[in-house]
Design a protein around this motif. Structure first.
Motif, PDB file in Angstrom:
ATOM      1  N   ARG A  78       0.832  -1.203   0.000  1.00 32.59           N
ATOM      2  CA  ARG A  78       0.000   0.000   0.000  1.00 32.59           C
ATOM      3  C   ARG A  78       0.871   1.259   0.000  1.00 32.59           C
ATOM      4  NH1 ARG A  78      -2.980   3.764   2.697  1.00 32.59           N
ATOM      5  NH2 ARG A  78      -5.217   3.783   2.243  1.00 32.59           N
ATOM      6  N   ASN A  79       1.910   1.257   0.814  1.00 32.95           N
ATOM      7  CA  ASN A  79       2.823   2.406   0.858  1.00 32.95           C
ATOM      8  C   ASN A  79       3.495   2.621  -0.497  1.00 32.95           C
ATOM      9  OD1 ASN A  79       2.265   2.856   3.548  1.00 32.95           O
ATOM     10  ND2 ASN A  79       3.946   1.564   4.282  1.00 32.95           N
ATOM     11  N   ASN A  80       3.830   1.501  -1.158  1.00 31.10           N
ATOM     12  CA  ASN A  80       4.456   1.593  -2.481  1.00 31.10           C
ATOM     13  C   ASN A  80       3.483   2.162  -3.511  1.00 31.10           C
ATOM     14  OD1 ASN A  80       6.562   1.081  -4.422  1.00 31.10           O
ATOM     15  ND2 ASN A  80       5.368  -0.690  -5.113  1.00 31.10           N
ATOM     16  N   VAL A  81       2.209   1.730  -3.423  1.00 27.73           N
ATOM     17  CA  VAL A  81       1.179   2.225  -4.346  1.00 27.73           C
ATOM     18  C   VAL A  81       0.964   3.726  -4.150  1.00 27.73           C
ATOM     19  CG1 VAL A  81      -1.290   2.139  -4.899  1.00 27.73           C
ATOM     20  CG2 VAL A  81      -0.004   0.012  -4.614  1.00 27.73           C
ATOM     21  N   VAL A  82       0.887   4.162  -2.893  1.00 27.93           N
ATOM     22  CA  VAL A  82       0.703   5.584  -2.594  1.00 27.93           C
ATOM     23  C   VAL A  82       1.887   6.399  -3.110  1.00 27.93           C
ATOM     24  CG1 VAL A  82       0.538   7.293  -0.735  1.00 27.93           C
ATOM     25  CG2 VAL A  82      -0.773   5.163  -0.606  1.00 27.93           C
ATOM     26  N   SER A  83       3.085   5.857  -2.943  1.00 33.48           N
ATOM     27  CA  SER A  83       4.287   6.536  -3.428  1.00 33.48           C
ATOM     28  C   SER A  83       4.277   6.661  -4.949  1.00 33.48           C
ATOM     29  CB  SER A  83       5.532   5.769  -2.969  1.00 33.48           C
ATOM     30  OG  SER A  83       6.702   6.349  -3.499  1.00 33.48           O
ATOM     31  N   LEU A  84       3.887   5.568  -5.623  1.00 36.11           N
ATOM     32  CA  LEU A  84       3.805   5.590  -7.085  1.00 36.11           C
ATOM     33  C   LEU A  84       2.737   6.572  -7.560  1.00 36.11           C
ATOM     34  CD1 LEU A  84       4.150   1.819  -8.052  1.00 36.11           C
ATOM     35  CD2 LEU A  84       5.674   3.672  -8.756  1.00 36.11           C
ATOM     36  N   LEU A  85       1.624   6.624  -6.840  1.00 36.83           N
ATOM     37  CA  LEU A  85       0.539   7.539  -7.210  1.00 36.83           C
ATOM     38  C   LEU A  85       1.018   8.983  -7.158  1.00 36.83           C
ATOM     39  CD1 LEU A  85      -2.421   8.076  -7.910  1.00 36.83           C
ATOM     40  CD2 LEU A  85      -2.945   7.985  -5.464  1.00 36.83           C
ATOM     41  N   LYS A  86       1.737   9.335  -6.107  1.00 39.19           N
ATOM     42  CA  LYS A  86       2.278  10.692  -6.003  1.00 39.19           C
ATOM     43  C   LYS A  86       3.245  10.992  -7.128  1.00 39.19           C
ATOM     44  CE  LYS A  86       1.845  11.004  -0.955  1.00 39.19           C
ATOM     45  NZ  LYS A  86       2.592  11.076   0.327  1.00 39.19           N
ATOM     46  N   SER A  87       4.087  10.000  -7.441  1.00 39.36           N
ATOM     47  CA  SER A  87       5.070  10.175  -8.508  1.00 39.36           C
ATOM     48  C   SER A  87       4.390  10.375  -9.859  1.00 39.36           C
ATOM     49  CB  SER A  87       5.997   8.958  -8.564  1.00 39.36           C
ATOM     50  OG  SER A  87       6.871   9.033  -9.663  1.00 39.36           O
ATOM     51  N   TYR A  88       3.386   9.519 -10.160  1.00 41.07           N
ATOM     52  CA  TYR A  88       2.658   9.638 -11.432  1.00 41.07           C
ATOM     53  C   TYR A  88       1.892  10.958 -11.508  1.00 41.07           C
ATOM     54  CZ  TYR A  88       3.418   4.959 -13.361  1.00 41.07           C
ATOM     55  OH  TYR A  88       3.974   3.827 -13.928  1.00 41.07           O
ATOM     56  N   THR A  89       1.308  11.371 -10.387  1.00 43.20           N
ATOM     57  CA  THR A  89       0.532  12.614 -10.369  1.00 43.20           C
ATOM     58  C   THR A  89       1.408  13.809 -10.734  1.00 43.20           C
ATOM     59  OG1 THR A  89      -0.910  11.699  -8.652  1.00 43.20           O
ATOM     60  CG2 THR A  89      -0.952  14.081  -8.960  1.00 43.20           C
ATOM     61  N   ILE A  90       2.619  13.831 -10.178  1.00 44.94           N
ATOM     62  CA  ILE A  90       3.556  14.915 -10.476  1.00 44.94           C
ATOM     63  C   ILE A  90       3.965  14.895 -11.948  1.00 44.94           C
ATOM     64  CG2 ILE A  90       5.876  15.796 -10.008  1.00 44.94           C
ATOM     65  CD1 ILE A  90       5.521  14.756  -7.113  1.00 44.94           C
ATOM     66  N   LYS A  91       4.237  13.675 -12.472  1.00 42.53           N
ATOM     67  CA  LYS A  91       4.683  13.547 -13.868  1.00 42.53           C
ATOM     68  C   LYS A  91       3.583  13.909 -14.861  1.00 42.53           C
ATOM     69  CE  LYS A  91       7.130  10.052 -15.251  1.00 42.53           C
ATOM     70  NZ  LYS A  91       7.579   8.653 -15.463  1.00 42.53           N
ATOM     71  N   THR A  92       2.363  13.561 -14.525  1.00 47.69           N
ATOM     72  CA  THR A  92       1.264  13.736 -15.494  1.00 47.69           C
ATOM     73  C   THR A  92       0.510  15.046 -15.318  1.00 47.69           C
ATOM     74  OG1 THR A  92      -0.231  12.503 -14.020  1.00 47.69           O
ATOM     75  CG2 THR A  92       0.889  11.256 -15.765  1.00 47.69           C
ATOM     76  N   GLU A  93       0.789  15.781 -14.258  1.00 54.30           N
ATOM     77  CA  GLU A  93       0.046  17.021 -14.001  1.00 54.30           C
ATOM     78  C   GLU A  93       0.097  17.999 -15.176  1.00 54.30           C
ATOM     79  OE1 GLU A  93      -0.485  20.408 -10.516  1.00 54.30           O
ATOM     80  OE2 GLU A  93       1.223  19.011 -10.450  1.00 54.30           O
ATOM     81  N   PRO A  94       1.280  18.289 -15.752  1.00 57.14           N
ATOM     82  CA  PRO A  94       1.290  19.199 -16.922  1.00 57.14           C
ATOM     83  C   PRO A  94       0.562  18.620 -18.135  1.00 57.14           C
ATOM     84  CG  PRO A  94       3.485  18.256 -16.525  1.00 57.14           C
ATOM     85  CD  PRO A  94       2.652  17.897 -15.357  1.00 57.14           C
TER      86      PRO A  94
END
Length: 430
Positions: A78-94
């Motif tokens: 779960r911690n890994n999924v949350v970490s990946l979600l934050k990473s993807y959110t930052i990458k895909t925001e623009p």
């Protein structure tokens, strides 16, 4: 009726997320042991990012037990999924911000060519090819987390931009269809299904084996759409029975799909003329697959065994009530199946005293049977008359006009011509 359950067969050709609704349905029917179903869910969840769901299922399966090692594994995941979600959110925001702009949305709606749209985004919004891959990865991540609406939205953007020869183009179509099915957006799923079918049928690069596998998957995924969309029961007949590549796929890979085709034909009053073709296919495949639904038509239209047909109809009621895709068709199926029995019985016996015979077969009194027949004739608009004094039912002959015969025999020419041109094109390209 576990012997007639097709979940294990159908599930082999579905994405793991599409199997969850089937398992939920089975848990309500008390066909299988509840613990086995929970174990199946837990196994399906093991390769997804739906960690909270997995923990809930695990608690249900092992109430009161504390399995520290398993819980620690899920917490780490779960911690890994949350970490990946934050990473993807930052990458895909623009990227997401770009697609949210009104001018971009208008450009997407008006531009038909993905290449032209990509060039526009590249020129005006600094969009790169790597951004397209990031968009796909983020959509897949959202899908694995169970956020199907987010996955569908990002896969839509990916689909309109990606080139048809891209290695991820087909995967994007499959993901979009699965997302729409799981959101139960049947109109959009209907469009995605046809888009995916066209992509498969016009594919000149894939080997025959790959096309066979893709069509097998498409047939099973389409069951969700066909039995929930208003036009589904017409479309399933045209696709499964009158398009040779798909009929050949059913006969080669998945003859159990004949249950769903048979149900669609029986419940579709406008397509009764296809019964003859369907019965022929059922007879051809009877050595590989048969169940009460297909046997009902055999008993009625091949053997003319009305007692056996009644027996199979009672079994059909149980089969349909325990089938995820067909339970909604149960009432229509029983009504139309009884109509088939009545019509066939009356045509064979013509105007003999059959009201008492039907009353005996339908377990009714003669008055009840007569009322049932009157309602049946009125509702189905049959060409029939009742002589109450003599206990006769007289069926009129329904001759098919020459125009209808011509239309029926030529309606599949367009499909056959299309398939022929596709095959010729494929051979020329080799």
């Amino acid at each position: 009726m576990a012997q007639y359950d097709l979940t294990s067969k159908v599930g082999c050709y579905l994405d793991r997320h599409l199997v969850f609704p089937l398992l939920e349905f089975l848990s309500e029917r008390d066909i299988f042991d509840e613990r086995d179903l929970h174990k199946g869910k837990l196994e399906l969840l093991s390769n997804t990012n739906m960690v909270d769901f997995a923990m809930d299922v695990h608690k249900t399966l092992y109430p009161g037990e504390v399995l520290k090692k398993f819980h620690a594994h899920l917490r780490d995941k779960r911690n890994n999924v949350v970490s990946l979600l934050k990473s993807y959110t930052i990458k895909t925001e623009p990227i997401v911000h770009t697609f949210e702009q009104d001018e971009v949305r208008k450009q997407i709606e008006t531009t038909r060519e993905g290449k032209q749209l990509f060039e526009y985004l590249e020129k005006h919004h600094n969009f790169k090819l790597e951004d397209l891959d990031t968009l796909y990865d983020y959509a897949k991540f959202q899908y694995e987390c169970g956020n199907y609406s987010g996955a569908a939205e990002y896969l839509y953007f990916h689909r309109v931009l990606v080139q048809s020869d891209d290695k991820r183009a087909m995967d994007s179509l499959w993901g979009k269809l699965a997302s729409e099915i799981l959101m139960q957006d049947w109109d959009t799923a209907w469009e995605d299904l046809h888009r995916l079918q066209e992509s498969i049928d016009t594919n000149t690069v894939a080997s025959p084996l790959q096309l066979l596998q893709q069509r097998t998957w498409l047939i099973h995924w389409s069951l969700f759409v066909f039995f929930n969309h208003a036009k589904g029961r017409d479309e399933i007949i045209d696709l499964f029975l009158y398009q040779p590549p798909y009929l050949n796929t059913i006969q080669t890979m998945c003859p159990w799909v004949l249950r769903y085709l048979t149900t669609a034909v029986i419940t579709n009053k406008r397509r009764r003329q296809v019964l003859k073709d369907l019965v022929r296919v059922i007879q051809q495949e009877s050595y590989t697959y048969r169940d009460p639904v297909t046997e009902f038509l055999e008993c009625l239209y091949v053997h003319f065994d009305f007692d056996k047909a009644q027996e199979k109809l009672r079994e059909c009621e149980v089969v349909l009530s325990n089938d995820f895709f067909l339970i909604a068709c149960l009432d229509d199926f029983i009504e139309n199946a009884r109509l088939f029995i009545f019509e066939t019985f009356c045509r064979i016996h013509q105007c003999h005293g059959i009201i008492d015979m039907l009353a005996d077969k339908l377990n009714m009194s003669e008055d009840e049977a007569e009322r049932w027949i009157v309602n049946l004739i009125r509702n189905a608009r049959l060409d029939a008359k009742i002589d109450s004094k003599m206990g006769h039912v007289m069926m009129g002959t329904q001759a098919v006009s020459s125009y209808e015969q011509v239309i029926e025999k030529t309606k599949s020419l367009g499909l056959r011509t299309q398939m022929l041109s596709t095959n010729v094109e494929r051979r020329l390209n080799k």
